[in-house]
Design an enzyme around this catalytic site. Structure first.
Site, PDB file in Angstrom:
ATOM      1  N   ASN A   1       0.869  -1.175   0.000  1.00 30.50           N
ATOM      2  CA  ASN A   1       0.000   0.000   0.000  1.00 30.50           C
ATOM      3  C   ASN A   1       0.913   1.236   0.000  1.00 30.50           C
ATOM      4  O   ASN A   1       1.481   1.578   1.030  1.00 30.50           O
ATOM      5  CB  ASN A   1      -0.897  -0.023   1.249  1.00 30.50           C
ATOM      6  CG  ASN A   1      -1.730   1.233   1.370  1.00 30.50           C
ATOM      7  OD1 ASN A   1      -1.832   2.026   0.431  1.00 30.50           O
ATOM      8  ND2 ASN A   1      -2.337   1.422   2.529  1.00 30.50           N
TER       9      ASN A   1
ATOM     10  N   SER B   1       3.325  -2.008  10.289  1.00 26.78           N
ATOM     11  CA  SER B   1       4.778  -2.048  10.474  1.00 26.78           C
ATOM     12  C   SER B   1       5.399  -3.408  10.150  1.00 26.78           C
ATOM     13  O   SER B   1       6.310  -3.876  10.842  1.00 26.78           O
ATOM     14  CB  SER B   1       5.167  -1.590  11.888  1.00 26.78           C
ATOM     15  OG  SER B   1       4.781  -0.237  12.077  1.00 26.78           O
TER      16      SER B   1
ATOM     17  N   GLY C   1       2.409   2.488  10.619  1.00 23.15           N
ATOM     18  CA  GLY C   1       3.355   3.589  10.450  1.00 23.15           C
ATOM     19  C   GLY C   1       4.056   3.998  11.726  1.00 23.15           C
ATOM     20  O   GLY C   1       4.687   5.046  11.788  1.00 23.15           O
TER      21      GLY C   1
ATOM     22  N   HIS D   1      -9.544   1.341   5.043  1.00 26.43           N
ATOM     23  CA  HIS D   1      -8.225   1.581   5.632  1.00 26.43           C
ATOM     24  C   HIS D   1      -8.347   2.630   6.737  1.00 26.43           C
ATOM     25  O   HIS D   1      -9.094   3.598   6.597  1.00 26.43           O
ATOM     26  CB  HIS D   1      -7.224   2.043   4.560  1.00 26.43           C
ATOM     27  CG  HIS D   1      -5.819   2.031   5.083  1.00 26.43           C
ATOM     28  ND1 HIS D   1      -5.327   3.046   5.867  1.00 26.43           N
ATOM     29  CD2 HIS D   1      -4.831   1.113   4.981  1.00 26.43           C
ATOM     30  CE1 HIS D   1      -4.078   2.747   6.210  1.00 26.43           C
ATOM     31  NE2 HIS D   1      -3.765   1.578   5.691  1.00 26.43           N
TER      32      HIS D   1
ATOM     33  N   LYS E   1       0.114   4.351  -0.486  1.00 20.78           N
ATOM     34  CA  LYS E   1      -0.478   5.591   0.052  1.00 20.78           C
ATOM     35  C   LYS E   1      -0.163   6.752  -0.888  1.00 20.78           C
ATOM     36  O   LYS E   1      -0.190   6.574  -2.098  1.00 20.78           O
ATOM     37  CB  LYS E   1      -0.006   5.809   1.490  1.00 20.78           C
ATOM     38  CG  LYS E   1      -0.155   4.528   2.332  1.00 20.78           C
ATOM     39  CD  LYS E   1       0.139   4.689   3.780  1.00 20.78           C
ATOM     40  CE  LYS E   1      -0.068   3.343   4.476  1.00 20.78           C
ATOM     41  NZ  LYS E   1       0.091   3.399   5.915  1.00 20.78           N
TER      42      LYS E   1
ATOM     43  N   GLU F   1      -5.592  -4.704  10.659  1.00 17.78           N
ATOM     44  CA  GLU F   1      -4.541  -3.706  10.810  1.00 17.78           C
ATOM     45  C   GLU F   1      -4.766  -2.911  12.096  1.00 17.78           C
ATOM     46  O   GLU F   1      -5.558  -1.954  12.104  1.00 17.78           O
ATOM     47  CB  GLU F   1      -4.550  -2.743   9.619  1.00 17.78           C
ATOM     48  CG  GLU F   1      -4.294  -3.425   8.300  1.00 17.78           C
ATOM     49  CD  GLU F   1      -3.684  -2.439   7.313  1.00 17.78           C
ATOM     50  OE1 GLU F   1      -2.543  -2.664   6.910  1.00 17.78           O
ATOM     51  OE2 GLU F   1      -4.336  -1.442   6.977  1.00 17.78           O
TER      52      GLU F   1
ATOM     53  N   GLU G   1      -6.560   5.022   7.644  1.00 22.15           N
ATOM     54  CA  GLU G   1      -6.274   6.416   7.272  1.00 22.15           C
ATOM     55  C   GLU G   1      -7.474   7.049   6.577  1.00 22.15           C
ATOM     56  O   GLU G   1      -7.741   8.242   6.732  1.00 22.15           O
ATOM     57  CB  GLU G   1      -5.011   6.474   6.398  1.00 22.15           C
ATOM     58  CG  GLU G   1      -3.756   6.281   7.249  1.00 22.15           C
ATOM     59  CD  GLU G   1      -2.579   5.670   6.520  1.00 22.15           C
ATOM     60  OE1 GLU G   1      -2.569   5.661   5.272  1.00 22.15           O
ATOM     61  OE2 GLU G   1      -1.659   5.186   7.213  1.00 22.15           O
TER      62      GLU G   1
END
Ligand code: PGA
Length: 256
Positions: free
Chosen positions: A12, A217, A177, A99, A14, A171, A101
């Site tokens: 991914n 991560s 991150g 996701h 991003k 996730e 985010e």
């Protein structure tokens, strides 16, 4: 495409890598990563880089392409948005929904995620439904409730055939991150909860064969232990997928 018995390695990207960097990455990665019969590799670059990706990967049909986000509508006056059908026409075979985010930065709630899943399915894309708890939720001991809610709303309006098609990504938000990774045992526990919930909404056979990825991560030095955790069928990788060598290392994991 979605074949549950093969580990899936997904990148991914991003908001990283425009067309020029994408083409360079694909050339470098292709040289480092020979096609594997026993694994699936999918890239989610920015949609603007799809053409560059496809051209650079023209002789590598094993490197599959996915879209990071689509609109909840099929078309219309939605400045800046792209539809699932457009993504499919531009070469995507996969699509992310839910996701963290998107949930945090763009306000995608569970109902929005459900509509995006429907658009992805209509367009013939393979959806990857992302779920996961925040640090506060984990500390409050409501992991199972959070996953159950995210999964039930997303699956609410789907028919059985659609439910059988979904791929899932667990996730934990606190691991994305941050450099913090779930312990293999924690990932296994969460994956078992996801599988239990799938069984409630679909059936036991669907739950057993569902592919559940871990994300948060993932790196070359923790991929083997994560992939070996019970119920982990692959990984969704952000930061570490931006480096061709690092991601090639990740995609070499789990070889028989
Ligand atoms: P990360 O991102 O690997 O950088 O933690 C994972 C993701 O957001 O899918």
């Amino acid at each position: 495409m979605n074949q549950p018995t093969r580990p899936l390695f997904a990148a991914n990207w991003k908001m990283h890598k425009g067309p020029v960097e994408t083409a360079g990455f694909v050339r470098e990665f292709s040289a480092l990563h020979p096609a594997r019969e026993d694994a699936t590799v999918v890239f989610f670059p920015p949609a603007l880089s799809f053409t560059a990706f496809r051209e650079a990967a023209a002789d590598r049909p094993d490197l599959e392409l996915g879209v990071q986000d689509v609109h909840t509508e099929q078309s219309g006056a939605h400045t800046g948005a792209i539809s699932a059908a457009m993504a499919a026409e531009a070469g995507a075979e996969w699509g992310l929904a839910g996701h963290s985010e998107r949930r945090r930065e763009f306000g995608d709630d569970d109902a929005t995620v459900a509509r995006k899943l429907a658009r992805l399915l209509e367009a013939g894309l393979q959806p990857v439904l992302c779920v996961g708890e925040t640090r506060e939720e984990r500390e409050a001991g409501v992991l199972a409730e959070v996953l159950a809610r995210q999964l039930s709303v997303a699956a609410r309006d789907l028919d059985d055939a659609a439910r059988r098609r979904l791929v899932y990504a667990y996730e934990p938000v606190w691991a994305i991150g941050t450099g913090l990774t779930a312990e293999p045992a924690d990932a296994a526990e969460a994956h078992a909860i996801v599988r239990r919930e799938i069984a409630r909404h679909a059936d036991g056979a669907t739950a057993e064969s569902a592919r559940i990825l871990y994300g948060g991560s993932v790196k070359p030095d923790n991929i083997e232990v994560l992939l070996a955790a019970p119920g982990v069928d692959g990984v969704l990788v952000g930061g570490a997928s931006l480096d061709p060598e690092g991601f090639a290392g990740i995609c070499a994991a789990g070889k028989a």
